[in-house]
Design an enzyme around this catalytic site. Structure first.
Site, PDB file in Angstrom:
ATOM      1  N   HIS A  71      34.696  34.771  55.633  1.00  0.00           N
ATOM      2  CA  HIS A  71      35.257  34.612  54.292  1.00  0.00           C
ATOM      3  C   HIS A  71      35.282  35.918  53.501  1.00  0.00           C
ATOM      4  CE1 HIS A  71      35.796  31.257  51.058  1.00  0.00           C
ATOM      5  NE2 HIS A  71      36.650  32.243  50.885  1.00  0.00           N
TER       6      HIS A  71
ATOM      7  N   ASP B 274      44.289  25.025  54.548  1.00  0.00           N
ATOM      8  CA  ASP B 274      43.268  26.070  54.531  1.00  0.00           C
ATOM      9  C   ASP B 274      42.099  25.642  53.661  1.00  0.00           C
ATOM     10  OD1 ASP B 274      42.892  29.353  54.818  1.00  0.00           O
ATOM     11  OD2 ASP B 274      42.075  28.544  52.954  1.00  0.00           O
TER      12      ASP B 274
ATOM     13  N   TYR C  75      33.910  26.100  50.025  1.00  0.00           N
ATOM     14  CA  TYR C  75      34.646  25.233  49.097  1.00  0.00           C
ATOM     15  C   TYR C  75      33.965  23.874  48.933  1.00  0.00           C
ATOM     16  CZ  TYR C  75      38.577  28.472  49.923  1.00  0.00           C
ATOM     17  OH  TYR C  75      39.387  29.573  50.056  1.00  0.00           O
TER      18      TYR C  75
ATOM     19  N   LYS D 190      36.550  28.695  57.013  1.00  0.00           N
ATOM     20  CA  LYS D 190      35.987  30.037  56.907  1.00  0.00           C
ATOM     21  C   LYS D 190      34.463  29.993  56.951  1.00  0.00           C
ATOM     22  CE  LYS D 190      39.739  31.008  53.712  1.00  0.00           C
ATOM     23  NZ  LYS D 190      39.873  29.616  53.201  1.00  0.00           N
TER      24      LYS D 190
END
Length: 274
Positions: free
Chosen positions: A108, A48, A53, A78
């Site tokens: 998200h 994931d 990120y 996401k």
């Protein structure tokens, strides 16, 4: 390897592994690649990541280097809702990941409201960029608003969930809607590992506090994505399928909840968007 086959069926017919690796706050580069590689070697088949990120490229490199066929890995990313078009951003994610599709693409968080980004999510699905679409950090009310307008219903709602954040009413709302709830931060980013009640149950069961917390979420019916960059902990977090918490242990963990079993995804103070 048998552990990797423990899954839950999604509304689109796909099977999502019950335990996966999350890479939130893992820097792009060798550290992220090593963590993903260790997870895949251990037997994880759910990875994931997210646009926010900044490590999708590392995740993609580790997956390609693993030698494991792409179709055997369930890959989630996401949509960052600070952007405008979920389909366009999905295409950029696929470029960074070096893959033709993701297995799950989530909004998200519901910045700007729960419905505006969904047409782009559905467009990404219809274009074959993702095999499933879903949401993250959506409360029960926001989920219901989305269900009223969606042509393709969300398959997953990824939420902050642990014994200390026991969002029972939200999980029940998800289940009633045919949405699988998925737990992130099941260890409280490490804060929950030293709790006396957790340590007591771990000692009584001959397991680690992390295993107790993850197993509790699994027994609640969730898919769980603990994060670690340490190989031994990655292995430890995956070894949760050969024991079961008894009713007394589950009740003791339930009692740690600080949310009053809320239907909300986050408290007002936890929300990082307006």
């Amino acid at each position: 390897m048998a552990d990797a086959q423990v899954t839950r069926k999604l509304s689109n017919g796909a099977e999502i592994p019950v335990v996966g690796l999350g890479v939130w706050q893992v820097p792009d580069g060798p550290e992220c690649e090593r963590a993903v590689a260790a997870a895949l070697e251990t037997g994880y088949r759910l990875i994931d990541t997210a646009q926010a990120y900044g490590n999708e490229s590392s995740v993609g490199r580790a997956i390609r280097s693993s030698g494991i066929p792409r179709e055997e890995i369930f890959l989630t990313t996401k949509f960052y809702p600070g952007k405008r078009d979920a389909r366009v951003e999905a295409e950029k994610s696929l470029e960074r990941l070096g893959t033709d599709y993701v297995d799950l693409y989530l909004i998200h968080w519901p910045q700007g409201g729960p419905t505006w980004a969904w047409p782009g999510m559905e467009a990404a699905s219809e274009a074959g960029l993702t095999r499933g679409i879903g949401i993250s950090n959506f409360g029960a009310t926001e989920l219901q608003e989305l269900l009223k307008v969606s042509q393709i219903p969300p398959a997953v709602n990824q939420i902050l969930f642990s014994p200390f954040d026991y969002r029972r009413s939200l999980v029940e709302a998800c289940e009633d809607a045919g949405v699988v709830a998925q737990a992130y931060s099941p260890l409280g980013t490490g804060r929950h590992l030293d709790d006396p009640a957790v340590e007591r149950i771990a000692s009584a069961t001959g397991r680690t506090p992390a295993q107790v917390l993850i197993r509790w979420a699994v027994q609640k019916g969730l898919s769980v994505i603990p994060k670690s960059t340490h190989k031994t902990r990655i292995e430890e977090n995956f070894a949760v399928f050969d024991f079961e918490l008894d009713e007394d242990a589950v009740s003791a963990l339930d009692a740690l909840d600080t949310t009053n079993q809320t239907p909300d995804a986050l408290s007002r103070s936890q929300k990082w968007w307006s």
